[in-house]
Scaffold this active site. Structure first.
Site, PDB file in Angstrom:
ATOM      1  N   ARG A 127      39.249  42.974  46.218  1.00 40.68           N
ATOM      2  CA  ARG A 127      39.822  42.304  44.920  1.00 40.68           C
ATOM      3  C   ARG A 127      41.205  41.905  45.423  1.00 40.68           C
ATOM      4  O   ARG A 127      41.818  40.830  44.788  1.00 40.68           O
ATOM      5  CB  ARG A 127      39.955  43.470  43.918  1.00 40.68           C
TER       6      ARG A 127
ATOM      7  N   HIS B  94      40.585  38.552  46.486  1.00 39.85           N
ATOM      8  CA  HIS B  94      40.326  37.454  45.258  1.00 39.85           C
ATOM      9  C   HIS B  94      41.610  37.151  44.623  1.00 39.85           C
ATOM     10  O   HIS B  94      41.829  35.834  44.138  1.00 39.85           O
ATOM     11  CB  HIS B  94      39.619  38.325  44.344  1.00 39.85           C
TER      12      HIS B  94
ATOM     13  N   SER C 281      32.659  34.950  42.944  1.00 41.56           N
ATOM     14  CA  SER C 281      33.799  35.268  43.569  1.00 41.56           C
ATOM     15  C   SER C 281      33.652  36.171  44.723  1.00 41.56           C
ATOM     16  O   SER C 281      33.759  35.987  45.937  1.00 41.56           O
ATOM     17  CB  SER C 281      35.003  35.365  42.856  1.00 41.56           C
TER      18      SER C 281
END
Lengths: 209, 209
Positions: free
Chosen positions: A39, A42, A16
């Site tokens: 993040r 994500h 990812s």
């Protein structure tokens, strides 16, 4: 025929983050900011979010130093406080959401404000040096800014300001960004929310990917 | 000078939903679907999300009938289960997340799968006729589909399939949409997540805006 898919959590994370770094435009972030932004992207499932992510120059250090010193993390919503990955926290930090405290409803009525805003009044005792994460309610962020207009109000070490939505989200984040009473991070515009906010906390808490 | 902003929760909701209805393209939804889609857009802070939202023809009725009959709501993550607004639920429905059950970690090791997937094995007893909401982990949705390949597995009444991200999210939602083992709702593509999933649950639970 069973469906086949990647079942290894570590491999899923690795792939990812590699995809995000290949696709997103992260050039304007320093190394610490980049990890936080990755993040956040994500959590949102959205390359392009980075365009709206802004950090005060010393935000990540201020927030991380506070966490490492054991500061509590104040959250405006249970979806935020529940999302924080406890084992990433550097000092078994308290993660506090006061929204469902029984004092909040009468306080909100007295203040003629939302429960999300009133809940912040219960933060004052431990607010000094804390990390504040607003991931839901624009009224909470506006009320925080009003609290900090008072020079006697205790001051958090850093603010993650990511309320989401169509009424007040844009305005409250712009107000935070203009005032920057302490080092801050925002997602400009309507986007934001609990998942993105939690991602920022989790990234600051630990560099581990 | 204090910041001035809308402090009335009901007014904030009303104005938010009016903005969404003015800006979003909701023509292809029926009245029930429209209400669910509007709330999903609201949670995401993102007009345009509607393009990716798909409902089986009888999804809202199936999910709402189940909730009104008292069905439990199974969630793959605490951020989902914590987000459900309890007072909107029509039958004080149980909202269940088994991710942190102590049996899950050893089970995940035995299955060579993620904890998110293993947690679903603890749903079997009450899965029949339930509402399932997957708002985080593609592996949970894939594992659910594999469970339902077995004709002896109890069948939920409806599935909200909105895992988010870069590995498996697209594929697991496409697989759900193709198989449709029961009436389902998905957000196609990478977008999804706990907030959007919670919004769908809250909209199905009550028509109140």
């Amino acid at each position: 025929m069973p469906y086949e898919y990647e079942t290894n959590g570590a491999a899923i994370y690795k792939q990812s983050f590699a995809t995000i770094r290949a696709e997103a435009d992260l050039a304007r972030f320093d190394a610490d900011e980049e990890q936080v932004a990755v993040r956040m992207i994500h959590a949102a499932g959205m390359v392009g979010l980075e365009e709206f992510v802004h950090f005060s120059p010393n935000f990540v250090k201020a927030a991380r130093d506070a966490m490492e010193a054991g500061a509590p993390i104040f959250c405006d919503a249970r979806m935020v406080s529940e999302g924080v990955t406890r084992f990433r926290l550097p000092a078994e930090n308290e993660v506090i959401c006061t929204l469902h405290d029984e004092r909040v409803r009468p306080l909100a009525e007295k203040m003629s404000n939302t429960r999300s805003a009133a809940a912040l009044e219960l933060w004052r005792d431990k607010l000094e040096g804390s990390v504040v994460a607003i991931g839901n309610a624009p009224t909470a962020l506006f009320h925080l800014l009003n609290m900090l207009e008072d020079p006697d109000c205790p001051r958090p070490a850093a603010i993650i300001g990511c309320p989401v939505g169509f009424v007040g989200a844009v305005e409250s984040k712009d107000a935070l960004w203009e005032a920057q009473p302490v080092p801050s991070c925002i997602v400009k515009g309507r986007l934001g929310g609990s998942a993105i906010t939690v991602a920022a906390i989790n990234a600051i808490a630990s560099r581990a990917e």
